[in-house]
Design an enzyme around this catalytic site. Sequence first.
Site, PDB file in Angstrom:
ATOM      1  N   GLY A 243      49.722  43.620 110.420  1.00  0.00           N
ATOM      2  CA  GLY A 243      49.972  42.317 111.026  1.00  0.00           C
ATOM      3  C   GLY A 243      51.399  42.183 111.499  1.00  0.00           C
TER       4      GLY A 243
ATOM      5  N   GLY B 124      52.733  39.221 112.719  1.00  0.00           N
ATOM      6  CA  GLY B 124      53.062  37.802 112.868  1.00  0.00           C
ATOM      7  C   GLY B 124      54.480  37.620 112.346  1.00  0.00           C
ATOM      8  CG  PHE B 125      56.329  33.752 112.157  1.00  0.00           C
ATOM      9  CD1 PHE B 125      57.502  33.641 112.878  1.00  0.00           C
ATOM     10  CD2 PHE B 125      55.226  33.023 112.564  1.00  0.00           C
ATOM     11  CE1 PHE B 125      57.580  32.804 113.981  1.00  0.00           C
ATOM     12  CE2 PHE B 125      55.296  32.171 113.660  1.00  0.00           C
ATOM     13  CZ  PHE B 125      56.481  32.058 114.369  1.00  0.00           C
ATOM     14  N   GLY B 126      55.573  37.248 109.253  1.00  0.00           N
ATOM     15  CA  GLY B 126      55.878  38.022 108.058  1.00  0.00           C
ATOM     16  C   GLY B 126      56.068  39.499 108.366  1.00  0.00           C
TER      17      GLY B 126
ATOM     18  CG  ASP C 220      50.044  31.395 107.077  1.00  0.00           C
ATOM     19  OD1 ASP C 220      51.116  31.049 106.554  1.00  0.00           O
ATOM     20  OD2 ASP C 220      49.617  30.923 108.152  1.00  0.00           O
TER      21      ASP C 220
ATOM     22  CD  GLU D 161      52.988  20.267 116.895  1.00  0.00           C
ATOM     23  OE1 GLU D 161      54.069  20.402 116.341  1.00  0.00           O
ATOM     24  OE2 GLU D 161      52.160  21.193 117.017  1.00  0.00           O
TER      25      GLU D 161
HETATM   26  C1  LIG Z   1      48.741  26.025 115.878  1.00  0.00           C
HETATM   27  C2  LIG Z   1      49.733  26.352 114.791  1.00  0.00           C
HETATM   28  C3  LIG Z   1      50.945  25.669 114.741  1.00  0.00           C
HETATM   29  C4  LIG Z   1      51.875  25.960 113.744  1.00  0.00           C
HETATM   30  N1  LIG Z   1      53.065  25.276 113.733  1.00  0.00           N
HETATM   31  C5  LIG Z   1      54.014  25.603 112.831  1.00  0.00           C
HETATM   32  C6  LIG Z   1      55.296  24.978 112.866  1.00  0.00           C
HETATM   33  O1  LIG Z   1      55.551  24.111 113.700  1.00  0.00           O
HETATM   34  N2  LIG Z   1      56.223  25.375 111.950  1.00  0.00           N
HETATM   35  C7  LIG Z   1      55.944  26.345 111.031  1.00  0.00           C
HETATM   36  O2  LIG Z   1      56.822  26.691 110.245  1.00  0.00           O
HETATM   37  N3  LIG Z   1      54.740  26.939 110.956  1.00  0.00           N
HETATM   38  C8  LIG Z   1      53.771  26.599 111.832  1.00  0.00           C
HETATM   39  N4  LIG Z   1      52.534  27.207 111.784  1.00  0.00           N
HETATM   40  C9  LIG Z   1      52.253  28.148 110.693  1.00  0.00           C
HETATM   41  C10 LIG Z   1      52.867  29.503 110.972  1.00  0.00           C
HETATM   42  O3  LIG Z   1      52.569  29.908 112.285  1.00  0.00           O
HETATM   43  C11 LIG Z   1      52.298  30.482 109.943  1.00  0.00           C
HETATM   44  O4  LIG Z   1      52.698  30.044 108.671  1.00  0.00           O
HETATM   45  C12 LIG Z   1      52.813  31.896 110.203  1.00  0.00           C
HETATM   46  O5  LIG Z   1      52.387  32.357 111.452  1.00  0.00           O
HETATM   47  C13 LIG Z   1      52.331  32.843 109.105  1.00  0.00           C
HETATM   48  O6  LIG Z   1      52.809  34.122 109.381  1.00  0.00           O
HETATM   49  P1  LIG Z   1      51.974  35.415 108.942  1.00  0.00           P
HETATM   50  O7  LIG Z   1      52.831  36.581 109.302  1.00  0.00           O
HETATM   51  O8  LIG Z   1      51.517  35.264 107.559  1.00  0.00           O
HETATM   52  O9  LIG Z   1      50.651  35.382 109.827  1.00  0.00           O
HETATM   53  P2  LIG Z   1      50.471  35.338 111.406  1.00  0.00           P
HETATM   54  O10 LIG Z   1      51.715  34.885 112.093  1.00  0.00           O
HETATM   55  O11 LIG Z   1      49.216  34.576 111.638  1.00  0.00           O
HETATM   56  O12 LIG Z   1      50.246  36.867 111.804  1.00  0.00           O
HETATM   57  C14 LIG Z   1      49.156  37.610 111.358  1.00  0.00           C
HETATM   58  C15 LIG Z   1      49.026  38.831 112.259  1.00  0.00           C
HETATM   59  O13 LIG Z   1      48.105  39.731 111.670  1.00  0.00           O
HETATM   60  C16 LIG Z   1      47.244  40.244 112.668  1.00  0.00           C
HETATM   61  N5  LIG Z   1      46.010  40.626 111.990  1.00  0.00           N
HETATM   62  C17 LIG Z   1      45.154  39.814 111.322  1.00  0.00           C
HETATM   63  N6  LIG Z   1      44.151  40.515 110.781  1.00  0.00           N
HETATM   64  C18 LIG Z   1      44.366  41.812 111.113  1.00  0.00           C
HETATM   65  C19 LIG Z   1      43.654  43.014 110.856  1.00  0.00           C
HETATM   66  N7  LIG Z   1      42.540  43.032 110.129  1.00  0.00           N
HETATM   67  N8  LIG Z   1      44.135  44.169 111.377  1.00  0.00           N
HETATM   68  C20 LIG Z   1      45.275  44.187 112.120  1.00  0.00           C
HETATM   69  N9  LIG Z   1      45.984  43.039 112.390  1.00  0.00           N
HETATM   70  C21 LIG Z   1      45.547  41.878 111.893  1.00  0.00           C
HETATM   71  C22 LIG Z   1      47.093  39.107 113.656  1.00  0.00           C
HETATM   72  O14 LIG Z   1      46.712  39.569 114.936  1.00  0.00           O
HETATM   73  C23 LIG Z   1      48.496  38.499 113.643  1.00  0.00           C
HETATM   74  O15 LIG Z   1      49.329  39.065 114.627  1.00  0.00           O
HETATM   75  C24 LIG Z   1      51.581  26.941 112.773  1.00  0.00           C
HETATM   76  C25 LIG Z   1      50.359  27.628 112.811  1.00  0.00           C
HETATM   77  C26 LIG Z   1      49.450  27.344 113.823  1.00  0.00           C
HETATM   78  C27 LIG Z   1      48.146  28.082 113.885  1.00  0.00           C
END
Ligand SMILES: Cc1cc2nc3c(=O)[nH]c(=O)nc-3n(C[C@H](O)[C@H](O)[C@H](O)COP(=O)(O)OP(=O)(O)OC[C@H]3O[C@@H](n4cnc5c(N)ncnc54)[C@H](O)[C@@H]3O)c2cc1C
Length: 451
Positions: free
Chosen positions: A9, A11-13, A306, A169
């Site tokens: 993944g 994403g942010f993490g 998340d 929003e």
């Molecule tokens: C519409 C929306 C608005 C938001 N607004 C805010 C805000 O204003 N402020 C704030 O702080 N937070 C906000 N958030 C929350 C924030 O975006 C999340 O907390 C953050 O993105 C979590 O980061 P993450 O790295 O855990 O997951 P994510 O950023 O969701 O990244 C997960 C990644 O894993 C990849 N992935 C998933 N499953 C697989 C797999 N099986 N194989 C390979 N890749 C995979 C996905 O494609 C993705 O790129 C918002 C979320 C959403 C949906």
Amino acid sequence: MRPQILIIGCGFGGLEAARALRRADVDITLVDKTNHHLFQPLLYQVATAGLSAPSIAAPIRHLFRRQRNVTTLLAEIVAIEPQARTVTLKDGAQLHWDHLIVAAGATHSYFGRDDWAPFAPGLKTLEDAFEIRRRVLMAFEAAEREDDPARRAALLQFVVVGGGPTGVELAGTFAEIARHTLPGEFRRIDPRQARVLLVEGGPRVLQSMPEGLSERAREQLAALGVEVKVGARVTGIDAEGLDITTATGPERLLSRCVVWAAGVAASKLGRALAEATGCTLDRAGRVVVEPDLSLKGHAGIQVIGDLAAAQSHAPGREPRPVPGVSPGAKQMGRCAAANILRRLRGEATQAFRYRDYGNLATIGRNSAVVDLGTPAGALRFSGYPAWLFWLFAHVWFLIGFRNRFVVLLDWAWAYWTYDRSARVVAGAGLDGLSGASPARDGRADGCRPAG
Ligand SMILES: Cc1cc2nc3c(=O)[nH]c(=O)nc-3n(C[C@H](O)[C@H](O)[C@H](O)COP(=O)(O)OP(=O)(O)OC[C@H]3O[C@@H](n4cnc5c(N)ncnc54)[C@H](O)[C@@H]3O)c2cc1C
């Protein structure tokens, strides 16, 4: 052989973890099922035609072009094998790892009613944003062709389910589109007649914020023309609208454009991990992690963002849950990377500590609410100053200079003109909305019959 770090993944993490390892003597494989890192906090702007997709997404390969220890792979991981230290991709291929960081994020939850999904899309990916944008813009198009007043009213009724930041929003921006962007462009309907409803099951919107700010948000929504229904539980959603139950009894809301912003469920990779390792999942399917973000009995696996049910461990304070927000995911990414380096040096790992910089949500033009925890206490404000703060905070955290520049330019243009620059919907037609009567009657493209 250098240690092999696999990050699932970007994403942010995942992005933050890979960046934190840029100087480490390790090989990193970063796997994502999409080719881009997505700035989800501004996704609602794509869904409401304010920004185009490239402004809030960046190709992962491009982001890591200069970090030589990262190999980027486009693939979906479907299984994790802790004993063999491999993961399996959807096409059956396998990848080896010495240290694994799982950062696969979350998706929407319909609370066991997945059959509602086709009628009420959620907002998580770019595809979701395109679909919501299509439905909103096409509802106005179909209303322009509709002669029957009741059907037209249903086409011009927009319902957002869930009064968290995303719901607020979206509802605020739908109202702005109807009141400010579209008037003057239609001949048979007045877009200002559109009704925007925000349906929330709890007693107030923005429940993660202090009560005073929730009230400010409600007032600002009302000023934009959004009707807020709190204490309203959704009992059914279908192609024609939704059923809700409030203190006054059941109610049917006719709408062809319902958006789901109500529930979050962890990525299904959490369940795969639980089956493989026996780790515990919480009610939302998030993986319960140890204080250092690793899995009990599997020190080489860390779960962040998340997908993790993590606690913050500040010295002298009770552990408290980490919220599912981007600063939490980024901080966990940095902590997981640092703990891998500690393990490689044979040192003890550190417990995760979350630094809370506060909460903000925008409601629409010139309106937002901000709740900042400062060393001196809480700093809370709303309205225009909060909106300016929200705007610059989001531009600041966008990935890439070009994106920051383009977003500022688009917003400046939209501020002065009320225009929304990303309204082109390719090949959409009126799919799912073609109740428009002129077409049903066999009359050509919405032209009124002569005479
Ligand atoms: C519409 C929306 C608005 C938001 N607004 C805010 C805000 O204003 N402020 C704030 O702080 N937070 C906000 N958030 C929350 C924030 O975006 C999340 O907390 C953050 O993105 C979590 O980061 P993450 O790295 O855990 O997951 P994510 O950023 O969701 O990244 C997960 C990644 O894993 C990849 N992935 C998933 N499953 C697989 C797999 N099986 N194989 C390979 N890749 C995979 C996905 O494609 C993705 O790129 C918002 C979320 C959403 C949906």
